[in-house]
Enzyme design. Structure first.
Site, mmCIF file in Angstrom:
data_model
loop_
_atom_site.group_PDB
_atom_site.id
_atom_site.type_symbol
_atom_site.label_atom_id
_atom_site.label_comp_id
_atom_site.label_asym_id
_atom_site.label_seq_id
_atom_site.Cartn_x
_atom_site.Cartn_y
_atom_site.Cartn_z
ATOM 1 C CE1 TYR A 1 0.583 7.889 14.038
ATOM 2 C CE2 TYR A 1 2.040 7.833 12.139
ATOM 3 C CZ TYR A 1 1.420 8.537 13.145
ATOM 4 O OH TYR A 1 1.634 9.875 13.257
ATOM 5 C CE1 TYR B 1 -0.792 8.416 4.324
ATOM 6 C CE2 TYR B 1 1.376 9.429 4.407
ATOM 7 C CZ TYR B 1 0.083 9.323 4.882
ATOM 8 O OH TYR B 1 -0.324 10.122 5.921
ATOM 9 N NE ARG C 1 3.715 13.464 10.961
ATOM 10 C CZ ARG C 1 3.212 12.607 10.075
ATOM 11 N NH1 ARG C 1 2.888 11.384 10.429
ATOM 12 N NH2 ARG C 1 3.042 12.967 8.816
ATOM 13 C CG HIS D 1 -4.641 10.480 2.377
ATOM 14 N ND1 HIS D 1 -5.771 10.436 3.161
ATOM 15 C CD2 HIS D 1 -3.848 9.462 2.807
ATOM 16 C CE1 HIS D 1 -5.674 9.423 4.021
ATOM 17 N NE2 HIS D 1 -4.514 8.816 3.820
ATOM 18 C CB SER E 1 -8.223 -4.314 1.546
ATOM 19 O OG SER E 1 -7.335 -3.870 2.550
ATOM 20 C CD GLU F 1 -6.808 4.422 4.082
ATOM 21 O OE1 GLU F 1 -6.224 3.481 3.501
ATOM 22 O OE2 GLU F 1 -6.242 5.176 4.895
ATOM 23 C CG ASP G 1 -2.048 0.987 1.105
ATOM 24 O OD1 ASP G 1 -2.343 1.410 -0.027
ATOM 25 O OD2 ASP G 1 -2.649 1.342 2.136
ATOM 26 C CE LYS H 1 -4.225 2.471 7.265
ATOM 27 N NZ LYS H 1 -4.942 3.389 6.400
ATOM 28 C CG ASP I 1 -6.241 -0.160 2.748
ATOM 29 O OD1 ASP I 1 -6.452 -1.314 3.154
ATOM 30 O OD2 ASP I 1 -5.187 0.458 2.929
HETATM 31 CA CA CA Z 1 -4.432 2.593 2.435
#
Ligand code: CA
Length: 428
Positions: A253, A137, A151, A142, A266, A208, A135, A262, A242
């Protein structure tokens, strides 16, 4: 290069409903189960499903180098291994056989009764055995939105993000086709303001909006795929939801990335749309600044104009479109993702699946997750029945759709539609 099957003037003798995702120029590949419990590889034209195994046995692929049982299998992996030249020959041949001017199958009632199915006679299966799932990113919007929430808005993008198509190795065992319900996961979370973690049902289940591409055998261990060759190893694409548990994700994470938030589910659309079918919809990717390192640099049009939307349907059947996005908003292209993935010699196999990462557009109505659409619960979404959502509720159905449209030609992906059920074994 012109691909015969993409000729926009072609018409089929099979009825194609208006605005169908599956005109004779599409010719996707999938796997289906018949009422007689026979699994076979097929394609779809309009609302008619075509048994390619039966077509092959009856001689419609004569002259194309294919093993006898290539379509009599429960996955597309071996066919995908045959490579792009063969995919193109087969797709062009299907296009010829179903052309309105071709009488071979059109005039054979016997053959049609063996080869053709209506949608209610079949059940779609997973199209490939997915050995590995990665996967990425790769949507800047996003990554910026999530970085701002999890954060710090001032440093939302990590320093590596503009230089590397960031990704992680996911898990293929819980990838399911459209129509397979998914249970709310249980996990460990740290509630806001609490000093100790708790274990229980996730409260922030999310979708997602992604697309995924499926590769063929691309390299041997140690060998990297040059960026200019990468697209030749991509068989096609599917819609990809997802599923994510944001409260589990936020707690787990750091430092190694997503894990149990996750890998509980999916969902994918069952028809793989070939990269060949998407050729007419090429477009430029987002301008990249700074310019990527040479092994990731490419010229020309390497993205695709694929319109995407997300619906939530409540338990009582009221549907609301909550987002509209587009695949072209991705910052990193599929070719860059695959070139980067293999740059260290990592081997990629036939049937491997690579998720794009959540595809968020530049405006708040184009965000690809509830986390962003409702901004961590701060801006709940009102559905058409008047109810509000911050995340996905039990018994909601989430549906992703995608299609390309240009000069009167529409090539679509159908949909991936998944109902969220309460936690497994729950009596609620
Ligand atoms: Ca994803």
């Amino acid at each position: 290069m012109f691909i015969n099957a993409n000729d926009p003037t072609k018409k089929s003798w099979v009825h194609i409903p208006k605005n169908s995702d599956f005109p004779i120029q599409n010719i996707p590949f999938g796997v289906f189960l018949t009422r007689e419990d026979i699994i076979t590889i097929g394609t779809r034209i309009g609302d008619t499903v075509v048994d390619l195994g039966a077509m092959h046995q009856l001689g419609y692929f004569d002259g194309i180098p294919l093993t006898e049982d290539i379509f009599l299998q429960d996955t597309l992996n071996d066919f995908i291994s045959d490579g792009k030249k063969t995919w193109r020959l087969v797709r062009n041949r299907i296009n010829e056989v179903f052309d309105i001017g071709n009488n071979s199958l059109q005039n054979s009632e016997d053959h049609k009764s063996i080869i053709l199915f209506s949608l209610d006679e079949i059940d779609m299966q997973l199209p490939v055995q997915i050995g590995d799932y990665t996967d990425f990113y790769s949507s800047k919007e996003h990554a910026t939105n999530v970085g701002s929430m999890f954060r710090d808005p001032e440093n939302a993008l990590m320093p590596n993000w503009l230089h590397i198509p960031v990704g992680y190795h996911g898990r293929s065992s819980t990838i399911v086709p459209s129509g397979t319900p998914v249970h709310r996961p249980i996990g460990q979370t740290m509630p806001k303001g609490s000093e100790n973690p708790i274990f229980g049902p996730s409260r922030f289940v999310d979708f997602e909006l992604e697309m995924a591409f499926i590769t063929t055998d691309a390299n041997t261990m140690g060998e990297s795929i040059p960026i200019d060759e990468a697209e030749g190893y991509i068989f096609g694409m599917v819609l990809f939801n997802d599923w994510s548990a944001r409260d589990i994700q936020k707690w787990e994470y750091v430092p190694l990335g997503p894990f149990l938030a996750k890998n509980f589910a999916s969902s994918i659309s069952p028809w793989i749309i070939t990269l060949d079918a998407l050729e007419p919809f090429r477009t430029s990717a987002v301008k990249q600044d700074p310019r990527p390192l040479p092994y990731l640099s490419q010229e020309g049009e390497h993205s695709f104009d694929i319109q995407l939307e997300v619906d939530i349907t409540t338990e009582k059947g009221v549907s609301t479109t909550i987002s509209k996005s587009n695949f072209k908003y991705m910052y990193w292209t599929m070719a860059q993702q695959l070139a980067h993935h293999t740059s260290n010699g990592c081997k990629v196999n036939s049937g491997d699946m690579m998720g794009s990462g959540t595809i968020s557009g530049p405006t708040p109505d184009s965000y690809g997750s509830m986390l962003e659409l409702a901004w961590q619960g701060a801006r709940p979404i009102t559905l058409n029945d008047g109810s509000e959502r911050k995340f996905i509720q039990d018994h909601d159905t989430v549906t992703l759709r995608g299609f390309c449209e240009r000069n009167g030609l529409r090539i679509g992906f159908g949909e991936v539609s998944t109902k969220l059920l309460p936690v497994f074994n729950s009596r609620t």
